[in-house]
Design an enzyme around this catalytic site. Structure first.
Site, PDB file in Angstrom:
ATOM      1  N   GLY B  99      62.674  -6.617 -46.589  1.00 13.23           N
ATOM      2  CA  GLY B  99      61.318  -6.910 -46.376  1.00 13.23           C
ATOM      3  C   GLY B  99      60.621  -6.214 -47.539  1.00 13.23           C
ATOM      4  O   GLY B  99      59.350  -6.226 -47.309  1.00 13.23           O
ATOM      5  N   ARG B 143      80.730  -3.901 -47.491  1.00 13.12           N
ATOM      6  CA  ARG B 143      79.305  -4.175 -47.984  1.00 13.12           C
ATOM      7  C   ARG B 143      79.489  -3.682 -49.602  1.00 13.12           C
ATOM      8  O   ARG B 143      78.694  -4.130 -50.580  1.00 13.12           O
ATOM      9  CB  ARG B 143      78.414  -3.113 -47.333  1.00 13.12           C
ATOM     10  CG  ARG B 143      78.190  -3.586 -46.043  1.00 13.12           C
ATOM     11  CD  ARG B 143      77.146  -2.663 -45.220  1.00 13.12           C
ATOM     12  NE  ARG B 143      75.587  -3.123 -45.563  1.00 13.12           N
ATOM     13  CZ  ARG B 143      74.736  -2.801 -44.922  1.00 13.12           C
ATOM     14  NH1 ARG B 143      74.821  -2.042 -44.043  1.00 13.12           N
ATOM     15  NH2 ARG B 143      73.451  -2.911 -45.601  1.00 13.12           N
ATOM     16  N   SER B 170      71.302  -3.458 -51.658  1.00 14.90           N
ATOM     17  CA  SER B 170      72.271  -2.319 -52.595  1.00 14.90           C
ATOM     18  C   SER B 170      71.757  -0.956 -52.558  1.00 14.90           C
ATOM     19  O   SER B 170      71.344  -0.303 -53.291  1.00 14.90           O
ATOM     20  CB  SER B 170      72.414  -2.938 -53.931  1.00 14.90           C
ATOM     21  OG  SER B 170      71.191  -2.978 -54.765  1.00 14.90           O
TER      22      SER B 170
END
Lengths: 266, 266
Positions: B99, B143, B170
């Site tokens: 966001g 991830r 990241s």
């Protein structure tokens, strides 16, 4: 409950519908009339004005409100990049035994296309193993994963508008067909380096056949692991009698195919 | 003994040394004089003549002999593609909370650069998870692997001469720094979307903060997993007081940086 949140809505695009636009599918975009262009241009100006007004007035809590109503022109698409490059993105998948001339063809092809002002990129099976696929071994499942990843990267390159040349032994039909299946029809161009094993073995540019025959490499394609020849590849490169074509002649065959299929223009 | 045969010698290039050429390093190639060009051109013609003679005479066993002495001009390099595109390949790595506007900036940036005739490609963390990284979960090690692969693909794109825009949360410094470390100096341009958590959460474009707060997503960056802000990113995008810049203004900041650093010309 744990939710996998990999599915996303591109909120920039979703918002474009707020002022009455949906994205145009590729086929439609080619038929956008100038009336449409004018309409879009007017709407774009309207949205821009609206945005700057609301940013200036800064109503509501911080900036999320004004962000929410910004109308974004849909982003740069494959068709736009192709227009810029004056070519069509695709994947030229060169398959064949070790020593069959895959890298030689890839090299000659990238030169031939570059000299015509076309943007190409060679994905070499071995080179990719030093970076993206450095975590993979030569076990069967890792070899399949190696091909899968190269196929996915090649797909992304073709989406970028690049003529992507993948040079990979890729001995199994199902792995190659999986790479074909993720691309739009026609954009996966399989080139089969149909060279006899004894020719490849006589060349043995990396000395690998020798090692395989000596039992120092296991599962070597053509020696103790099968190569499944393509059944319907777009292009087949063969010897003429006992003579191999030069790299330039082989490359020209692929260039002619690309030209005939319209890949060398937008 | 099983030998890992991933290390390879590019036999096409190796052969170029047979007529006395090594590949020119990038820095040298820019200084190739016209005298050199003429010399190379003469050698190329000489080699071509030799090749065709040997192919015609077809001496030796099949074609491996003539293939062995073909002199190949070294292949198309990054510098050649950059010359074609009139830009320098690099990676713009946009990092920040969910966001924070990463995709919005990526979208505006690709438009801004495209309108200047530059070839860009957006690698979006979420989108890549549908293809290349579809085998990865959201567990910590996966991830990290997700970031590693995106970094490797971005590197390949920059080598292709493309201005590659990676838009990925990241959250960990070490993962981002690993991506930086595989690129030539200066070619990894980190853009930090430095937006306060409450702003990102108020936007919540995908409804993920709500789910995370309700305990329906585990390990969500900013909620129950840390975001390690960059310490020395090349570009920082921040709010001015309580106002966010428009996507176009944010993009312009990046474009100015690229222009100043010479990435918008060959």
């Amino acid at each position: 409950m744990i939710i996998n949140y990999s599915l996303r809505i591109d909120f920039v695009r979703a918002k474009s519908t707020k002022v009455g636009f949906a994205n145009f599918p590729l086929s439609c975009r080619q038929n956008v009339t100038s009336a449409w262009s004018k309409f879009l241009s007017a709407k774009w100006k309207e949205a821009s004005l609206k945005t700057s007004t609301e940013i200036n007035s800064n109503e509501g809590s911080v900036c999320n409100k004004s962000m929410n109503i910004v109308w974004h022109k849909c982003s740069v698409e494959k068709i736009d990049r192709q227009e810029l490059l004056q070519q069509r993105g695709c994947v030229i998948w060169i398959t064949g035994l070790s020593g069959s001339g895959k890298s030689t063809l890839a090299c000659a092809l990238t030169r031939a296309l570059h000299s015509r002002g076309k943007l190409t990129y060679v994905l070499d099976g071995d080179n990719i193993r030093h970076g993206l696929n450095s975590d993979l071994t030569f076990k069967p499942q890792d070899r399949a994963e190696n091909i899968r990843r190269i196929g996915e990267v090649a797909k992304v390159f073709s989406d970028a508008g690049v003529i992507c040349i993948a040079s990979v032994i890729s001995p199994y039909r199902k792995d190659r067909d999986a790479c074909r299946s993720i691309l739009p029809d026609g954009d996966f161009i399989e080139v089969f380096m149909d060279m006899p094993l004894h020719v490849c073995e006589a060349r043995d540019p990396k000395g690998l056949y020798k090692l395989a025959r000596a039992g120092k490499i296991e599962g070597f394609t053509g020696v103790d692991d099968p190569y499944e020849a393509p059944l319907n590849s777009e292009i087949v490169i063969q010897m003429e009698g006992e003579v191999c074509s030069s790299p330039e002649v082989m490359a020209e065959k692929v260039v002619c195919y690309l030209d005939a299929k319209g890949y060398l223009q937008a």
